[in-house]
Design a protein around this motif. Sequence first.
Motif, PDB file in Angstrom:
ATOM      1  N   MET A  88     -47.802  12.520  98.940  1.00  0.00           N
ATOM      2  CA  MET A  88     -47.580  11.089  98.798  1.00  0.00           C
ATOM      3  C   MET A  88     -46.086  10.755  98.781  1.00  0.00           C
ATOM      4  O   MET A  88     -45.653   9.750  99.336  1.00  0.00           O
ATOM      5  N   SER A  89     -45.294  11.629  98.144  1.00  0.00           N
ATOM      6  CA  SER A  89     -43.858  11.367  98.081  1.00  0.00           C
ATOM      7  C   SER A  89     -43.234  11.406  99.472  1.00  0.00           C
ATOM      8  O   SER A  89     -42.341  10.625  99.788  1.00  0.00           O
ATOM      9  N   THR A  98     -40.128  -1.800 100.082  1.00  0.00           N
ATOM     10  CA  THR A  98     -41.049  -2.798  99.539  1.00  0.00           C
ATOM     11  C   THR A  98     -42.454  -2.240  99.393  1.00  0.00           C
ATOM     12  O   THR A  98     -43.197  -2.624  98.495  1.00  0.00           O
ATOM     13  N   THR A  99     -42.836  -1.324 100.277  1.00  0.00           N
ATOM     14  CA  THR A  99     -44.197  -0.783 100.204  1.00  0.00           C
ATOM     15  C   THR A  99     -44.359   0.212  99.073  1.00  0.00           C
ATOM     16  O   THR A  99     -45.476   0.573  98.723  1.00  0.00           O
ATOM     17  N   MET A 100     -43.238   0.678  98.508  1.00  0.00           N
ATOM     18  CA  MET A 100     -43.330   1.628  97.406  1.00  0.00           C
ATOM     19  C   MET A 100     -43.856   0.957  96.138  1.00  0.00           C
ATOM     20  O   MET A 100     -44.246   1.616  95.192  1.00  0.00           O
ATOM     21  N   HIS A 101     -43.848  -0.370  96.132  1.00  0.00           N
ATOM     22  CA  HIS A 101     -44.354  -1.121  94.993  1.00  0.00           C
ATOM     23  C   HIS A 101     -45.730  -1.724  95.293  1.00  0.00           C
ATOM     24  O   HIS A 101     -46.134  -2.704  94.686  1.00  0.00           O
ATOM     25  N   MET A 102     -46.418  -1.127  96.229  1.00  0.00           N
ATOM     26  CA  MET A 102     -47.693  -1.688  96.673  1.00  0.00           C
ATOM     27  C   MET A 102     -48.793  -1.500  95.634  1.00  0.00           C
ATOM     28  O   MET A 102     -48.726  -0.616  94.785  1.00  0.00           O
ATOM     29  N   THR A 103     -49.802  -2.347  95.726  1.00  0.00           N
ATOM     30  CA  THR A 103     -50.986  -2.266  94.883  1.00  0.00           C
ATOM     31  C   THR A 103     -52.210  -2.238  95.797  1.00  0.00           C
ATOM     32  O   THR A 103     -52.349  -3.079  96.680  1.00  0.00           O
ATOM     33  N   ILE A 104     -53.074  -1.247  95.580  1.00  0.00           N
ATOM     34  CA  ILE A 104     -54.250  -1.065  96.428  1.00  0.00           C
ATOM     35  C   ILE A 104     -55.507  -1.365  95.613  1.00  0.00           C
ATOM     36  O   ILE A 104     -55.666  -0.870  94.490  1.00  0.00           O
ATOM     37  N   ARG A 105     -56.388  -2.166  96.171  1.00  0.00           N
ATOM     38  CA  ARG A 105     -57.676  -2.457  95.542  1.00  0.00           C
ATOM     39  C   ARG A 105     -58.773  -1.777  96.338  1.00  0.00           C
ATOM     40  O   ARG A 105     -58.788  -1.824  97.563  1.00  0.00           O
ATOM     41  N   ASN A 106     -59.701  -1.150  95.605  1.00  0.00           N
ATOM     42  CA  ASN A 106     -60.758  -0.381  96.263  1.00  0.00           C
ATOM     43  C   ASN A 106     -62.067  -0.568  95.502  1.00  0.00           C
ATOM     44  O   ASN A 106     -62.065  -0.775  94.291  1.00  0.00           O
ATOM     45  N   ILE A 132     -68.185   0.267  91.440  1.00  0.00           N
ATOM     46  CA  ILE A 132     -67.022   0.325  90.556  1.00  0.00           C
ATOM     47  C   ILE A 132     -65.756  -0.060  91.330  1.00  0.00           C
ATOM     48  O   ILE A 132     -65.526   0.433  92.428  1.00  0.00           O
ATOM     49  N   LYS A 133     -64.975  -0.946  90.752  1.00  0.00           N
ATOM     50  CA  LYS A 133     -63.742  -1.397  91.395  1.00  0.00           C
ATOM     51  C   LYS A 133     -62.551  -0.608  90.860  1.00  0.00           C
ATOM     52  O   LYS A 133     -62.465  -0.310  89.668  1.00  0.00           O
ATOM     53  N   GLN A 134     -61.637  -0.272  91.764  1.00  0.00           N
ATOM     54  CA  GLN A 134     -60.441   0.469  91.397  1.00  0.00           C
ATOM     55  C   GLN A 134     -59.198  -0.310  91.820  1.00  0.00           C
ATOM     56  O   GLN A 134     -59.205  -0.984  92.845  1.00  0.00           O
ATOM     57  N   VAL A 135     -58.150  -0.184  91.007  1.00  0.00           N
ATOM     58  CA  VAL A 135     -56.856  -0.748  91.359  1.00  0.00           C
ATOM     59  C   VAL A 135     -55.826   0.364  91.187  1.00  0.00           C
ATOM     60  O   VAL A 135     -55.676   0.921  90.097  1.00  0.00           O
ATOM     61  N   ILE A 136     -55.125   0.705  92.269  1.00  0.00           N
ATOM     62  CA  ILE A 136     -54.094   1.738  92.242  1.00  0.00           C
ATOM     63  C   ILE A 136     -52.765   1.056  92.531  1.00  0.00           C
ATOM     64  O   ILE A 136     -52.607   0.409  93.566  1.00  0.00           O
ATOM     65  N   THR A 137     -51.819   1.186  91.612  1.00  0.00           N
ATOM     66  CA  THR A 137     -50.562   0.460  91.779  1.00  0.00           C
ATOM     67  C   THR A 137     -49.351   1.353  91.573  1.00  0.00           C
ATOM     68  O   THR A 137     -49.385   2.294  90.773  1.00  0.00           O
ATOM     69  N   GLY A 138     -48.303   1.035  92.303  1.00  0.00           N
ATOM     70  CA  GLY A 138     -47.023   1.695  92.124  1.00  0.00           C
ATOM     71  C   GLY A 138     -45.948   0.682  91.770  1.00  0.00           C
ATOM     72  O   GLY A 138     -44.759   0.976  91.825  1.00  0.00           O
ATOM     73  N   ASN A 139     -46.386  -0.512  91.405  1.00  0.00           N
ATOM     74  CA  ASN A 139     -45.465  -1.592  91.071  1.00  0.00           C
ATOM     75  C   ASN A 139     -45.038  -1.467  89.600  1.00  0.00           C
ATOM     76  O   ASN A 139     -45.871  -1.596  88.698  1.00  0.00           O
ATOM     77  N   VAL A 149     -47.312  -1.928  86.098  1.00  0.00           N
ATOM     78  CA  VAL A 149     -47.503  -0.789  85.188  1.00  0.00           C
ATOM     79  C   VAL A 149     -47.049  -1.152  83.784  1.00  0.00           C
ATOM     80  O   VAL A 149     -47.742  -0.875  82.792  1.00  0.00           O
ATOM     81  N   GLN A 150     -45.885  -1.794  83.670  1.00  0.00           N
ATOM     82  CA  GLN A 150     -45.388  -2.199  82.357  1.00  0.00           C
ATOM     83  C   GLN A 150     -46.305  -3.236  81.712  1.00  0.00           C
ATOM     84  O   GLN A 150     -46.548  -3.193  80.503  1.00  0.00           O
ATOM     85  N   HIS A 151     -46.822  -4.151  82.524  1.00  0.00           N
ATOM     86  CA  HIS A 151     -47.741  -5.172  82.023  1.00  0.00           C
ATOM     87  C   HIS A 151     -48.987  -4.534  81.425  1.00  0.00           C
ATOM     88  O   HIS A 151     -49.442  -4.926  80.340  1.00  0.00           O
ATOM     89  N   ILE A 152     -49.542  -3.526  82.124  1.00  0.00           N
ATOM     90  CA  ILE A 152     -50.781  -2.895  81.678  1.00  0.00           C
ATOM     91  C   ILE A 152     -50.561  -1.954  80.497  1.00  0.00           C
ATOM     92  O   ILE A 152     -51.318  -1.964  79.519  1.00  0.00           O
TER      93      ILE A 152
END
Length: 248
Positions: A13-14, A23-31, A37-44, A48-51
């Motif tokens: 991934m790196s 800009t894409t390094m801070h992307m958030t993916i919804r699956n 079951i819903k998944q949210v994968i984020t690099g923002n 991350v700090q909010h959660i």
Amino acid sequence: MEMGDTLPYAFAMSVVLRKMEMTTMHMTIRNQLITGIKQVITGNPAIVQHILKTRFSNYQKGTTFTGTLSKFLGTGIFNTNGDNWKFQRQVASHEFNTKSLRKFVEHVVDAELSDRLIPILTSASATQDQVLDFQDILQRFAFDNICKIAFGFDPEYPTASVERSKFAQAFEDATEISSKRFREPFPLIWKIKKQLNIGSEKKLRMAVREVREFARKIVREKKARTEGECIPRFGGYVITISEFGAFG
């Protein structure tokens, strides 16, 4: 994803992310899985700090998470919510904020690095045709540190030639099987196996029993040495059964 898969996955991934725009390094993916079951994968970092900090109390682990890991983690700090989590967090924070513990952790990690990990890597680099399972070595390195800090027990595990102890193998099995539960297409499959005590669920039960017995043995030994005195929770002595997730 299994523990053993994380390093090559992270490396891959790196490499991919380096080739992308910043800009894409801070992307958030919804699956959404086929099970619904819903998944949210984020690099923002902001998300991350909010959660994990700003609104941590808003994001409960949920019954799917806690139920799936309950056999291994029980109701320990990594598998609980609300007041129970808050209480365990307060207890742990007092210990982890002490200068003596920070100094002890620093000493343990430094000793593991200088006395074991670095010599292994140095020896491997000096041998041209030697293949080193770096993933396995790092897992052993982490396992040694955890045992020293939490239990005051040194398994001397990083050296590849050292045979895995029953506790180490049981801990690895419990971690692997518990994580595989999440990847079952239908959770009913592992729940049936658990009820029938067959296959991977039987292996998980035996592994957790081995891990619990090891921790109880350490606690008994520490109590015997201190003759009933108060046992420190961390700092290389012992972590109590209730605080070690598998025994909640």
